[in-house]
Design an enzyme around this catalytic site. Sequence first.
Site, short mmCIF file in Angstrom:
data_model
loop_
_atom_site.label_atom_id
_atom_site.label_comp_id
_atom_site.label_asym_id
_atom_site.label_seq_id
_atom_site.Cartn_x
_atom_site.Cartn_y
_atom_site.Cartn_z
N ASP A 48 12.48 -46.65 -15.96
CA ASP A 48 12.19 -45.22 -16.09
C ASP A 48 12.66 -44.69 -17.45
OD1 ASP A 48 11.31 -45.56 -13.53
OD2 ASP A 48 12.94 -44.47 -12.57
N GLU B 131 15.25 -50.06 -11.79
CA GLU B 131 14.45 -48.83 -11.77
C GLU B 131 14.88 -47.90 -12.90
OE1 GLU B 131 11.88 -47.71 -9.13
OE2 GLU B 131 11.60 -46.82 -11.09
N SER C 291 6.26 -46.62 -9.83
CA SER C 291 7.51 -46.31 -10.52
C SER C 291 7.34 -46.31 -12.03
CB SER C 291 8.55 -47.39 -10.23
OG SER C 291 9.09 -47.21 -8.98
#
Length: 563
Positions: free
Chosen positions: A281, A277, A479
């Site tokens: 990001d 993640e 996400s």
Amino acid sequence: MTPSTAMVLVPASLLAAFVALAAATPAERPAYVIHEQRDTPARGFVKVGPAPPSKQLTLRIALKPNNIAGLEEELYAVSDPKSARYGKHLTLDEACRQIRKAYHGGTFCCDTLQFTVPVSQASSILNAEFASFTHPSRNETTIRTLQYSLPADLSGHVAYVHPTTSFTNPFAAPKIEPYDIKRKREMDPSCADLTTVSCLVEEMSLPKGPATQKENVLGITGFANQFANYNDLKDFLAKFRPEMPSSTKFDVQLIDKGSNTQQVIFSTRIRDFAGLEASLDIQYSVGVANGIPVRFISVGPMYNDELGGFLDQVNTLIADDARPTVLSTSYGFDEQDLTFPVADGLCNAYLQLGALGTSVVTSSGDGGVGGYASYCDAFVPTAPSSCPWVTSVGSSQTVLENFTKNFSQIATSFSSGGFSNYFKAPTYQKADVGAYVATVNGYEGLYNKNGRGIPDVSAQGVNFPTLVAARWHLVDGTSASTPVFASVIAFLNDELITAGRPPLGFLNPLLYSPAGRAALEDVSVGNNPGCGTYGFNATAGWDPVTGLGVPNYAKLRKAVGLA
Ligand SMILES: *[C@@H]1O[C@H](CO)[C@@H](O)[C@H](O)[C@H]1NC(C)=O
Ligand SMILES: *[C@@H]1O[C@H](CO)[C@@H](O)[C@H](O)[C@H]1NC(C)=O
Ligand SMILES: *[C@@H]1O[C@H](CO)[C@@H](O)[C@H](O)[C@H]1NC(C)=O
Ligand SMILES: *[C@@H]1O[C@H](CO)[C@@H](O)[C@H](O)[C@H]1NC(C)=O
């Protein structure tokens, strides 16, 4: 003890009241009322027996704010483009004064009281039965109770006590598949098969950068002790943003003993990709928002908020003069895992952050109308997206129209959306929610027709090539959409600040205004299945799959008056 206004304003006296309770025998205690309760533990948690009586428990008591309605009014006053005070964000002192009428400085406006007692004493003070719960993906037991009570005269002053009735599930990871970047996939050389940084820049007509403002920080939230790897970013940029300097980095802010070891651990078990993640990001914020200072704000395992670190993070940023102008958070919960007072406390913290001038952007979740739940009888809205004071981002994808050269955006089937069971549709969105709900066929009793609608907007969310521990993966999820949308806003802030204007702050009154809508490309094809249903349909106008649509930077510039 007599209730008095002074009591709630001076936390020391409230603390003293709890200490007195601890010392009192049950017979000496005042009348109690149930403060919070739930029927069953949250999804995945199983009760294994009573909590060990001697185990120490740190109880945190969140005080009820005095005047949240006043702070909401202030938020609209500084966030609604029609308001005379648009853009005149509050100072920390001003925001605190709304929350605590007798605020005299210091950090207590955003804080809670806490004390540590053995389970036996916590059970007696709160008239609760603390038990141990296990969770299949956690090694330690979690101590919670399904109900607790407070003395009637304290109950009105306390928002919630935790850890008690809220449970936080481990965070879900976005969907990934390994990707061999050297092998040419069977694919159209278009953006329908691979979402590269240049696809995103082109599709949203983003500036190529570099941005110029050094104080305009884009914050990227990290939880679960994740970090993003500097070498992965370097190789990612070399591949997809060769025009950016190879020295391009991001700052790291550690909260609650977060770590940034940069150690590369690779595992084939998806759950063990420590940095998936975080890598996604960081690569899609640093890579898209060329030249915007990006700060990775990593919350470690020592959080005290029983909210996975969410509240600790917001409170840290509220108190930070150098807080980001945009905060992107690609993590979430099922709203129902949290009790209303806990979800509300977190939402009030986002309200403060918005009033101070930060745009909070959160992912809507990847389970369609089922949220993060694998089984559901009724639709499951997600948090913190359900908080009216954040901008929730769903996912779209590019499709080729009938194999012509024309592209369009349709909804992804995983894009979570729906209606909050805790928060009602806010002013800026009420008409949209009403109009949409009137078109829905069936689903009686499965969702709250008056709830805050999720998401607000959407962005591209499939086939993001991402480098994790030196291996490429293709990643799908809200996400991915969230840091992309956050980057769009960060670019606008860069131009606004350059023009001597304030950053945008809380976005929704702008996005839902006629000018805002005109700058978002409506997505009206697709639906978001879940809970054994087809989910909601994307339609013309706002819908609970893709919100108002996908941003177009050139049009957003106009919407905010950057001619
Ligand atoms: C749980 O603990 C055991 C033994 O300490 C360890 O081998 C295992 O990897 C742990 N599992 C998780 C999910 O952390
Ligand atoms: C594709 O073509 C068919 C037949 O011409 C048409 O009915 C359909 O609407 C087209 N789809 C799109 C997305 O344009
Ligand atoms: C492609 O899009 C253009 C502009 O929207 C439209 O005029 C044209 O008819 C479209 N072509 C096809 C084959 O759908
Ligand atoms: C979604 O659209 C389909 C096709 O138009 C329709 O049959 C269905 O009833 C719609 N779903 C809802 C929940 O309104």
